[in-house]
Design an enzyme around this catalytic site. Structure first.
Site, PDB file in Angstrom:
ATOM      1  N   GLY A  16     104.051  45.730  36.444  1.00 54.82           N
ATOM      2  CA  GLY A  16     103.659  47.092  36.813  1.00 54.82           C
ATOM      3  C   GLY A  16     104.683  48.095  36.344  1.00 54.82           C
ATOM      4  N   GLY A  20     105.485  54.892  37.977  1.00 54.18           N
ATOM      5  CA  GLY A  20     106.048  54.693  39.306  1.00 54.18           C
ATOM      6  C   GLY A  20     107.396  53.990  39.321  1.00 54.18           C
ATOM      7  N   GLY A  22     108.112  50.803  39.007  1.00 52.69           N
ATOM      8  CA  GLY A  22     108.307  49.781  37.975  1.00 52.69           C
ATOM      9  C   GLY A  22     108.828  50.381  36.682  1.00 52.69           C
ATOM     10  N   SER A 145     107.661  46.403  51.285  1.00 52.28           N
ATOM     11  CA  SER A 145     107.608  47.740  51.883  1.00 52.28           C
ATOM     12  C   SER A 145     107.977  47.627  53.353  1.00 52.28           C
ATOM     13  CB  SER A 145     106.180  48.282  51.760  1.00 52.28           C
ATOM     14  OG  SER A 145     106.022  49.407  52.599  1.00 52.28           O
ATOM     15  N   TYR A 170      97.124  45.925  53.372  1.00 54.77           N
ATOM     16  CA  TYR A 170      98.391  46.247  52.698  1.00 54.77           C
ATOM     17  C   TYR A 170      99.578  45.681  53.483  1.00 54.77           C
ATOM     18  CZ  TYR A 170     102.098  48.842  50.391  1.00 54.77           C
ATOM     19  OH  TYR A 170     103.261  49.181  49.702  1.00 54.77           O
TER      20      TYR A 170
HETATM   21  N1  LIG Z   1     105.310  54.383  46.325  1.00 58.14           N
HETATM   22  C1  LIG Z   1     105.802  54.067  47.531  1.00 58.14           C
HETATM   23  O1  LIG Z   1     106.097  54.942  48.376  1.00 58.14           O
HETATM   24  C2  LIG Z   1     106.028  52.620  47.898  1.00 58.14           C
HETATM   25  C3  LIG Z   1     106.613  52.354  49.157  1.00 58.14           C
HETATM   26  C4  LIG Z   1     106.853  51.017  49.500  1.00 58.14           C
HETATM   27  C5  LIG Z   1     106.537  49.996  48.616  1.00 58.14           C
HETATM   28  N2  LIG Z   1     105.959  50.287  47.410  1.00 58.14           N
HETATM   29  C6  LIG Z   1     105.647  49.175  46.505  1.00 58.14           C
HETATM   30  O2  LIG Z   1     106.196  49.436  45.227  1.00 58.14           O
HETATM   31  C7  LIG Z   1     105.444  48.777  44.217  1.00 58.14           C
HETATM   32  C8  LIG Z   1     105.146  49.745  43.079  1.00 58.14           C
HETATM   33  O3  LIG Z   1     104.403  50.824  43.607  1.00 58.14           O
HETATM   34  P1  LIG Z   1     104.280  52.261  42.895  1.00 58.14           P
HETATM   35  O4  LIG Z   1     104.297  53.243  43.996  1.00 58.14           O
HETATM   36  O5  LIG Z   1     105.237  52.404  41.769  1.00 58.14           O
HETATM   37  O6  LIG Z   1     102.764  52.151  42.353  1.00 58.14           O
HETATM   38  P2  LIG Z   1     102.004  52.828  41.118  1.00 58.14           P
HETATM   39  O7  LIG Z   1     102.607  54.157  40.761  1.00 58.14           O
HETATM   40  O8  LIG Z   1     100.565  52.795  41.502  1.00 58.14           O
HETATM   41  O9  LIG Z   1     102.262  51.826  39.911  1.00 58.14           O
HETATM   42  C9  LIG Z   1     101.660  50.565  39.886  1.00 58.14           C
HETATM   43  C10 LIG Z   1     101.983  49.857  38.593  1.00 58.14           C
HETATM   44  O10 LIG Z   1     101.300  48.602  38.628  1.00 58.14           O
HETATM   45  C11 LIG Z   1     100.420  48.494  37.509  1.00 58.14           C
HETATM   46  N3  LIG Z   1      99.210  47.800  37.922  1.00 58.14           N
HETATM   47  C12 LIG Z   1      98.347  48.183  38.890  1.00 58.14           C
HETATM   48  N4  LIG Z   1      97.347  47.293  39.003  1.00 58.14           N
HETATM   49  C13 LIG Z   1      97.603  46.316  38.098  1.00 58.14           C
HETATM   50  C14 LIG Z   1      96.925  45.125  37.747  1.00 58.14           C
HETATM   51  N5  LIG Z   1      95.775  44.754  38.331  1.00 58.14           N
HETATM   52  N6  LIG Z   1      97.454  44.343  36.781  1.00 58.14           N
HETATM   53  C15 LIG Z   1      98.614  44.704  36.155  1.00 58.14           C
HETATM   54  N7  LIG Z   1      99.304  45.827  36.451  1.00 58.14           N
HETATM   55  C16 LIG Z   1      98.777  46.623  37.407  1.00 58.14           C
HETATM   56  C17 LIG Z   1     100.145  49.924  37.091  1.00 58.14           C
HETATM   57  O11 LIG Z   1      99.825  49.948  35.719  1.00 58.14           O
HETATM   58  P3  LIG Z   1      98.408  50.466  35.126  1.00 58.14           P
HETATM   59  O12 LIG Z   1      97.845  51.457  36.116  1.00 58.14           O
HETATM   60  O13 LIG Z   1      98.841  51.077  33.827  1.00 58.14           O
HETATM   61  O14 LIG Z   1      97.595  49.238  34.984  1.00 58.14           O
HETATM   62  C18 LIG Z   1     101.499  50.575  37.351  1.00 58.14           C
HETATM   63  O15 LIG Z   1     102.385  50.304  36.292  1.00 58.14           O
HETATM   64  C19 LIG Z   1     104.204  48.215  44.920  1.00 58.14           C
HETATM   65  O16 LIG Z   1     104.391  46.832  45.147  1.00 58.14           O
HETATM   66  C20 LIG Z   1     104.162  48.970  46.250  1.00 58.14           C
HETATM   67  O17 LIG Z   1     103.567  48.203  47.283  1.00 58.14           O
HETATM   68  C21 LIG Z   1     105.700  51.584  47.031  1.00 58.14           C
END
Ligand SMILES: NC(=O)c1ccc[n+]([C@@H]2O[C@H](COP(=O)([O-])OP(=O)(O)OC[C@H]3O[C@@H](n4cnc5c(N)ncnc54)[C@H](OP(=O)(O)O)[C@@H]3O)[C@@H](O)[C@H]2O)c1
Length: 289
Positions: A16, A20, A22, A145, A170
């Site tokens: 990912g 975001g 990643g 998380s 989630y």
């Molecule tokens: N944001 C927060 O506040 C927060 C808080 C706590 C934990 N987290 C955790 O942090 C992690 C990253 O979250 P984020 O906020 O950075 O999310 P995000 O902005 O939605 O990014 C998600 C990434 O995963 C990829 N992705 C999504 N579905 C996929 C699939 N089926 N196969 C392959 N790649 C896929 C997306 O790429 P494409 O869309 O290009 O496919 C994107 O690169 C997650 O595990 C989330 O639970 C986030």
């Protein structure tokens, strides 16, 4: 003599990585000299993100792996491509994850939150484990998380067939990330491969945007003002992936670079062993005579 970057010569896979947390993690690790691979679902978007991450002068090449990790064939294809690309793999960052307000079912017939947030890192890690072990000292990080604290592993309804809510699915998946890491650390004892899990903070990303409950969209719109930037959200994963200060530290949950106590449920070792077995069965990893 110029300092050698701390990650020079190391290979890292960040799942990912097109946006975001990643992408910010991949940028940070590439800046430290690592050869980084990222994943995303769409070929053009993943290649564009890889080019962007590798754009600064002196950065090693960044590899783009386009697969849908919510389906097991995609995870298996990814593992094969990673094995072909990296003779050694020093760090695996299991970052991919999502939130869906409504229940969706993958091509494997599994609920999508469980499939993408838990089973995908479980299967990918399993398929890359010998490559990580032969590269030891190596590190496996999983992005969970603080929401894991509200989670419960409902073995009677893991797929939310009887009762689905986005929050419940989630939180369950993020608790599964913590329990998976603790069980993995126990299984990797004395191999030189560590397993840690983290909360990145509340970060301004595209998280949950694909299928958001209306009330959450309003709350998130307001909360965006107070959220961390992706670069700040990537600080703890970059630290855990690269810092000599956490060399050898395993089976711990981190927040803001510090080890913290996770939820009471996450320390249930019998539950973690059961979750491992159920996951292995669902991922087709159990040997049947
Ligand atoms: N944001 C927060 O506040 C927060 C808080 C706590 C934990 N987290 C955790 O942090 C992690 C990253 O979250 P984020 O906020 O950075 O999310 P995000 O902005 O939605 O990014 C998600 C990434 O995963 C990829 N992705 C999504 N579905 C996929 C699939 N089926 N196969 C392959 N790649 C896929 C997306 O790429 P494409 O869309 O290009 O496919 C994107 O690169 C997650 O595990 C989330 O639970 C986030």
């Amino acid at each position: 003599m110029a300092d050698v970057p701390v990650m020079a010569g190391k290979s890292v896979l960040v799942t990912g990585g097109t946006g975001g947390i990643g992408k910010a993690t991949a940028i940070g690790l590439a800046a430290l000299g690592a050869r980084v691979g990222i994943t995303g679902r769409d070929q053009a978007r993943t290649e564009a993100a890889a080019a962007d991450i590798g754009a600064a002068p002196g950065r090693p090449v960044v590899d783009a792996f386009a697969v849908d990790m919510s389906v097991q064939a995609g995870v298996r294809r990814l593992a094969a491509q990673v094995r072909d690309t990296y003779p050694r793999l020093d760090v695996l960052v299991n970052n991919v994850g999502g939130f869906w307000a409504h229940r969706h079912v993958t091509a494997d017939g599994l609920e999508r939150t469980f499939a993408l947030n838990h089973l995908a890192p479980f299967l990918l890690t399993s398929l890359l484990l010998d490559r990580l072990t032969s590269s030891a000292p190596a590190r496996i990080l999983t992005v969970s998380s603080a929401a894991h604290g509200r989670g419960r592993i409902d073995f009677g309804d893991l797929q939310g067939e009887q009762n689905y809510s986005g929050q419940r699915a989630y939180s369950q998946s993020k608790l599964a990330n913590v329990m998976f890491t603790y069980e993995l650390a126990r299984r990797l004892d004395a191999t030189g491969v560590t397993a840690t899990v983290l909360h990145p903070g509340v970060v301004r990303t595209s998280f949950g945007a694909e299928d958001q409950a209306a009330y959450l969209a309003v709350m998130i719109g307001v909360a965006h003002l107070f959220m961390k930037t992706p670069a700040r959200g990537a600080d703890t994963p970059i630290y855990l992936a690269s810092s000599p200060q956490v060399e050898g530290i395993t089976g711990r949950y981190f927040v803001n670079r510090k080890p913290k106590t996770s939820s009471k449920a996450s320390y249930d070792t019998a539950g973690a062993a059961r979750l491992w077995q159920v996951s292995a069965d669902l991922a087709g990893l159990t040997a049947h005579p």
